[in-house]
Design a protein around this motif. Structure first.
Motif, PDB file in Angstrom:
ATOM      1  N   MET A 103       0.849  -1.131  -0.010  1.00 29.93           N
ATOM      2  CA  MET A 103      -0.042   0.168   0.144  1.00 29.93           C
ATOM      3  C   MET A 103       0.948   1.303   0.023  1.00 29.93           C
ATOM      4  O   MET A 103       1.834   1.414   0.614  1.00 29.93           O
ATOM      5  N   LYS A 104       0.738   2.144  -0.833  1.00 24.88           N
ATOM      6  CA  LYS A 104       1.210   3.375  -0.941  1.00 24.88           C
ATOM      7  C   LYS A 104       0.595   4.447  -0.354  1.00 24.88           C
ATOM      8  O   LYS A 104      -0.684   4.647  -0.417  1.00 24.88           O
ATOM      9  N   LEU A 105       1.408   5.322   0.493  1.00 28.03           N
ATOM     10  CA  LEU A 105       0.673   6.290   1.130  1.00 28.03           C
ATOM     11  C   LEU A 105       1.435   7.670   0.927  1.00 28.03           C
ATOM     12  O   LEU A 105       2.773   7.594   0.670  1.00 28.03           O
ATOM     13  N   LYS A 106       0.851   8.866   0.743  1.00 30.01           N
ATOM     14  CA  LYS A 106       1.361  10.175   0.751  1.00 30.01           C
ATOM     15  C   LYS A 106       1.468  10.804   2.164  1.00 30.01           C
ATOM     16  O   LYS A 106       0.296  10.954   2.836  1.00 30.01           O
ATOM     17  N   LYS A 112       6.561  19.566   2.997  1.00 35.50           N
ATOM     18  CA  LYS A 112       7.194  18.489   2.013  1.00 35.50           C
ATOM     19  C   LYS A 112       6.382  17.122   1.956  1.00 35.50           C
ATOM     20  O   LYS A 112       5.760  16.739   3.014  1.00 35.50           O
ATOM     21  N   VAL A 113       5.874  16.669   0.611  1.00 37.02           N
ATOM     22  CA  VAL A 113       5.187  15.488   0.547  1.00 37.02           C
ATOM     23  C   VAL A 113       6.055  14.408   0.327  1.00 37.02           C
ATOM     24  O   VAL A 113       7.115  14.437  -0.529  1.00 37.02           O
TER      25      VAL A 113
END
Length: 130
Positions: free
Chosen positions: A1-4, A10-11
Motif C-alpha cells: 500500500m502506498k501512502l502520501k 514536504k510531501v
C-alpha cells in the motif's frame, strides 16, 4: 500500500505492508457495547460430612470467633478466668496491624482454642465460655 505523508509542507510517498490481518473495526463514537455473559455450569453440591462429623452445634453465645484472618501474637486470657464484656482475650496481627479481641459477654472461660503464633481464619472459634 502506498501512502502520501506531508510534513513541514514536504510531501513524502511511503510504501507500507501490513504484517498482520486487519483488526476488528472499532465501534462508532458514542456506541455502547452490550455485555455478553458466558454460561457457567452449576457447581456440584458440596459433599456432606460423614455421620458424626460437623454435627456439633455451637452455642454462639458461648464462643468468641475471630473477626479476621491473622496470627495470634498475645493471649491475655486463660481457662477458668472470670471475664467481663470488653476484657481483652487475645491480640491478633494481620497486615502489620494488631487487633484486640475482646470478650463479648461476661462469664468464665472454659477453653482457649489457640496459642501464640497460631494462624487463625475469620470465623474460627478462639475462646469458649461456660
Amino acid at each position: 500500500m502506498k501512502l502520501k505523508i506531508t510534513l513541514d509542507n514536504k510531501v513524502y510517498e511511503v510504501e507500507v505492508e501490513a504484517s498482520e490481518p486487519d483488526p476488528e473495526p472499532l465501534p462508532p463514537a458514542g456506541y455502547i457495547m452490550q455485555p455478553t455473559f458466558a454460561q457457567v455450569p452449576a457447581a456440584a453440591p458440596a459433599a456432606k460430612p460423614a455421620a458424626g462429623e460437623g454435627d456439633v452445634k455451637v452455642n454462639e453465645d458461648k464462643v468468641c470467633r475471630s473477626p479476621i484472618n491473622g496470627i495470634v501474637v498475645k493471649i491475655a486470657a486463660q481457662a477458668g478466668q472470670q471475664i467481663q464484656p470488653g476484657d481483652t482475650l487475645l491480640v491478633l496481627e494481620a497486615m502489620k496491624m494488631e487487633t484486640n479481641i475482646t470478650a463479648p459477654v461476661a462469664g468464665k472461660i472454659s477453653k482457649v482454642n489457640v496459642k501464640t503464633g497460631d494462624g487463625v481464619q475469620s470465623g474460627q472459634v478462639l475462646v469458649e465460655f461456660e
